[in-house]
Design a protein around this motif. Structure first.
Motif, PDB file in Angstrom:
ATOM      1  N   TYR A   1      44.018   5.747   8.146  1.00  0.00           N
ATOM      2  CA  TYR A   1      42.561   6.175   8.596  1.00  0.00           C
ATOM      3  C   TYR A   1      42.209   7.685   8.516  1.00  0.00           C
ATOM      4  CZ  TYR A   1      42.894   1.203  10.266  1.00  0.00           C
ATOM      5  OH  TYR A   1      42.922  -0.281  10.074  1.00  0.00           O
ATOM      6  N   ARG A   2      40.890   7.789   8.234  1.00  0.00           N
ATOM      7  CA  ARG A   2      40.393   9.138   8.374  1.00  0.00           C
ATOM      8  C   ARG A   2      39.241   9.104   9.134  1.00  0.00           C
ATOM      9  NH1 ARG A   2      42.934  13.034   5.221  1.00  0.00           N
ATOM     10  NH2 ARG A   2      44.393  12.374   3.945  1.00  0.00           N
ATOM     11  N   PHE A   3      39.138   9.016  10.500  1.00  0.00           N
ATOM     12  CA  PHE A   3      37.889   9.094  11.086  1.00  0.00           C
ATOM     13  C   PHE A   3      37.286  10.491  11.443  1.00  0.00           C
ATOM     14  CE2 PHE A   3      40.287   5.249  12.596  1.00  0.00           C
ATOM     15  CZ  PHE A   3      39.198   4.075  12.333  1.00  0.00           C
ATOM     16  N   ARG A   4      36.087  10.651  11.753  1.00  0.00           N
ATOM     17  CA  ARG A   4      35.850  11.955  12.114  1.00  0.00           C
ATOM     18  C   ARG A   4      36.052  11.990  13.794  1.00  0.00           C
ATOM     19  NH1 ARG A   4      31.755  10.574   8.602  1.00  0.00           N
ATOM     20  NH2 ARG A   4      30.443   9.714  10.186  1.00  0.00           N
ATOM     21  N   THR A   5      36.827  12.816  14.200  1.00  0.00           N
ATOM     22  CA  THR A   5      37.169  12.830  15.396  1.00  0.00           C
ATOM     23  C   THR A   5      36.864  13.809  16.426  1.00  0.00           C
ATOM     24  OG1 THR A   5      39.304  11.588  14.531  1.00  0.00           O
ATOM     25  CG2 THR A   5      39.528  12.472  16.739  1.00  0.00           C
ATOM     26  N   ALA A   6      36.434  13.567  17.692  1.00  0.00           N
ATOM     27  CA  ALA A   6      36.264  14.684  18.559  1.00  0.00           C
ATOM     28  C   ALA A   6      36.950  14.510  19.942  1.00  0.00           C
ATOM     29  CB  ALA A   6      34.908  14.729  18.945  1.00  0.00           C
ATOM     30  N   THR A   7      37.487  15.795  20.488  1.00  0.00           N
ATOM     31  CA  THR A   7      38.167  15.776  21.585  1.00  0.00           C
ATOM     32  C   THR A   7      37.115  16.415  22.537  1.00  0.00           C
ATOM     33  OG1 THR A   7      39.396  17.638  21.008  1.00  0.00           O
ATOM     34  CG2 THR A   7      40.445  15.630  20.589  1.00  0.00           C
ATOM     35  N   ILE A   8      37.327  16.019  24.024  1.00  0.00           N
ATOM     36  CA  ILE A   8      36.687  16.678  24.846  1.00  0.00           C
ATOM     37  C   ILE A   8      37.549  16.867  25.870  1.00  0.00           C
ATOM     38  CG2 ILE A   8      34.680  16.665  26.270  1.00  0.00           C
ATOM     39  CD1 ILE A   8      33.580  14.188  24.689  1.00  0.00           C
ATOM     40  N   HIS A   9      37.748  18.289  26.452  1.00  0.00           N
ATOM     41  CA  HIS A   9      38.507  18.817  27.424  1.00  0.00           C
ATOM     42  C   HIS A   9      38.035  18.704  28.828  1.00  0.00           C
ATOM     43  CE1 HIS A   9      42.119  19.713  25.196  1.00  0.00           C
ATOM     44  NE2 HIS A   9      41.284  20.084  24.014  1.00  0.00           N
ATOM     45  N   ALA A  10      38.743  18.809  29.892  1.00  0.00           N
ATOM     46  CA  ALA A  10      38.131  18.548  31.284  1.00  0.00           C
ATOM     47  C   ALA A  10      38.711  19.366  32.139  1.00  0.00           C
ATOM     48  CB  ALA A  10      38.207  16.977  31.631  1.00  0.00           C
ATOM     49  N   ASP A  11      39.660  20.020  31.842  1.00  0.00           N
ATOM     50  CA  ASP A  11      40.308  21.086  32.532  1.00  0.00           C
ATOM     51  C   ASP A  11      39.405  22.229  33.267  1.00  0.00           C
ATOM     52  OD1 ASP A  11      43.716  20.670  32.341  1.00  0.00           O
ATOM     53  OD2 ASP A  11      42.812  19.777  30.715  1.00  0.00           O
ATOM     54  N   ILE A  12      39.734  22.669  34.232  1.00  0.00           N
ATOM     55  CA  ILE A  12      38.789  23.669  35.097  1.00  0.00           C
ATOM     56  C   ILE A  12      39.665  24.986  35.118  1.00  0.00           C
ATOM     57  CG2 ILE A  12      37.606  24.489  37.008  1.00  0.00           C
ATOM     58  CD1 ILE A  12      36.307  22.013  35.405  1.00  0.00           C
ATOM     59  N   ASP A  13      38.949  26.055  34.569  1.00  0.00           N
ATOM     60  CA  ASP A  13      39.424  27.398  34.698  1.00  0.00           C
ATOM     61  C   ASP A  13      39.479  27.915  36.272  1.00  0.00           C
ATOM     62  OD1 ASP A  13      40.202  29.987  33.222  1.00  0.00           O
ATOM     63  OD2 ASP A  13      38.540  30.619  34.568  1.00  0.00           O
TER      64      ASP A  13
END
Length: 452
Positions: A111-123
């Motif tokens: 599979y070759r999906f267009r993929t996004a990640t979203i981070h939620a860690d706070i500086d």
């Protein structure tokens, strides 16, 4: 923006990624031609350990199985997949763990999906500046957030709303894997992006967030369908052996809520004062009348700090003589430990099931009526070796300490396991549970398109 279509269908395959998608429910749900597969993958329900340790609380094998089912459907139907609170805690290591599982599936299946990640860690530096400007307020913790508390935290995340998911979709993502997120926002994101009413979309997300939990009979993990139109939404279980009723859907609208009429989210709250629930078929319920009340953007922060290392032992007794003088017996064990290790650098806890093991100090039934009691003896100490040593002495003292009326010379307790002493690793506690004010709902949550 008005919706460009009459309705949109969301399939929540299960209440938690890795809890086991029923094959028949998935097939029946897909037969309804959903526009998106959306699932929650995390929670603080299992306590602070998983966020602090950076590990998942669901089985890798189970997550891979469920995620593969979703990706197979997404690939065949060309519909997006949205996942929130990756890996349980929704921090960076949890997100990376789930992306690793996802990449493995994609490589195995081609599979070759267009993929996004979203981070939620706070500086931490950013958060300290917010504290200094008075833009952080406590939720159910009594104390204001301080720089010392922030520095001591092992990890801090924020719960994102629907906007980061919408941005990922705007960038062309077909699969979105996000860190810590409001459960309802994962499900509401695509309908809101398509122009459907925000209040209805969020309320539908609130009901679908736990999958089939809003349907009867409730047993195990299952799927739930939501169909939103211009002025209402309908929920129905794809499993033909289950039904949604007005009672079951209304009850889940109240789930994990302190206020039955208001659910606060980033950027506002939904108001259920005028909400109406209608049984439109024996298995489906229509909901209308929910309103959205805008407010300044705030995000809920979740953070933990390490408090030591935990070792436990599990035991039981059915000696009526010991049970009749339980408090004095336990105090004798405590005193024996104090003689050797003093009183600093550790916590010794006795969880007594059959007396107050569930409620602790809040237990109102003071009389012990059971013929047997179960003990979980717990030690949290500054290092693993100290924790193990203090627990070993506590267990030995509990096993051998005498008490008035005892007829034997040992054997106060029965132990179901060998080894009896079980190291539970690092121990954490929640230290950050606050709201932070922001100007832009996307500021904290970087969206990244990645190659698999």
């Amino acid at each position: 923006m008005a919706p460009t279509r009459d309705h949109m269908t969301v399939l929540a395959p299960e209440g938690m990624l890795g809890y086991g998608i029923p094959v028949r429910s998935m097939e029946e749900g897909l037969a309804r031609n959903p526009d998106v597969l959306a699932v929650d993958a995390g929670s603080t329900d299992p306590g602070p350990y998983y966020l602090g340790a950076g590990v998942p609380y669901t089985s890798r094998r189970a997550v891979k199985r469920d995620l593969a089912m979703m990706l197979d459907a997404a690939h065949a139907r060309r519909i997006p997949v949205l996942i929130g609170s990756a890996g349980g805690g929704g921090g960076r290591p949890h997100l990376e763990w789930l992306v690793n599982v996802y990449g493995e599936i994609c490589r195995e299946r081609g599979y070759r999906f267009r993929t996004a990640t979203i981070h939620a860690d706070i500086d931490k530096g950013w958060l300290k500046a917010k504290v200094a400007r008075g833009q952080v307020t406590p939720l159910d913790l009594l104390d204001p957030l301080t720089g010392e508390t922030i520095d001591a935290a092992t990890r801090i995340v924020a719960q994102m709303g629907d906007e980061p998911f919408q941005k990922a979709l705007d960038l062309g993502a077909e699969v979105v894997i996000a860190g810590r997120a409001c459960d309802a926002s994962v499900i509401a994101a695509l309908p809101i992006r398509a122009g459907f009413d925000r209040a209805l979309a969020i309320h539908m997300g609130k009901i679908l967030e736990c999958g089939g939990a809003a349907a009867y009979p409730r047993h195990g993990s299952d799927s739930l369908l939501g169909v939103i139109d211009r002025d209402s939404f309908t929920v129905e279980p794809p499993n033909p052996d289950k039904i949604c009723s007005v009672a079951s859907v209304a009850a889940h609208s109240l789930y994990e809520r302190s206020d039955p009429y208001r659910l606060a989210l980033p950027g506002g709250a939904i108001d259920l004062t005028a909400t109406a629930f209608e049984q439109i078929t024996p298995r489906a319920v229509r909901v209308r009348g929910t309103r959205f009340v805008p407010a300044p953007y705030t995000f809920k922060l979740e953070g933990v700090r390490r408090v030591g290392y935990r070792t436990i032992t599990v035991a039981g007794t059915r000696d009526p003589v010991l049970i009749s003088q339980l408090d004095a017996y336990l105090e004798n064990v405590r005193n024996r430990v104090k003689e050797v290790y003093g009183t600093e650098g550790y916590r010794l806890l006795f969880h007594v099931y059959g007396r107050d093991g569930v409620m602790g100090r809040l237990e109102t039934a003071k009389e012990i009526r059971s013929h047997e009691l179960g003990f979980v003896i717990e030690v949290v100490a500054d290092d693993p070796e100290a924790s193990s040593a203090i627990l070993a002495l506590s267990r030995s003292a509990a096993l051998h300490s005498t008490y008035p009326g005892r007829k034997a010379i040992a054997g106060n307790l029965a132990f179901p396991f060998s080894p009896s002493d079980l190291g539970a690793g690092e121990a954490f506690e929640f230290s950050v549970h606050h709201l932070v004010e922001v100007d832009d709902p996307l500021d904290l949550f970087p969206v990244e398109m990645i190659a698999i």
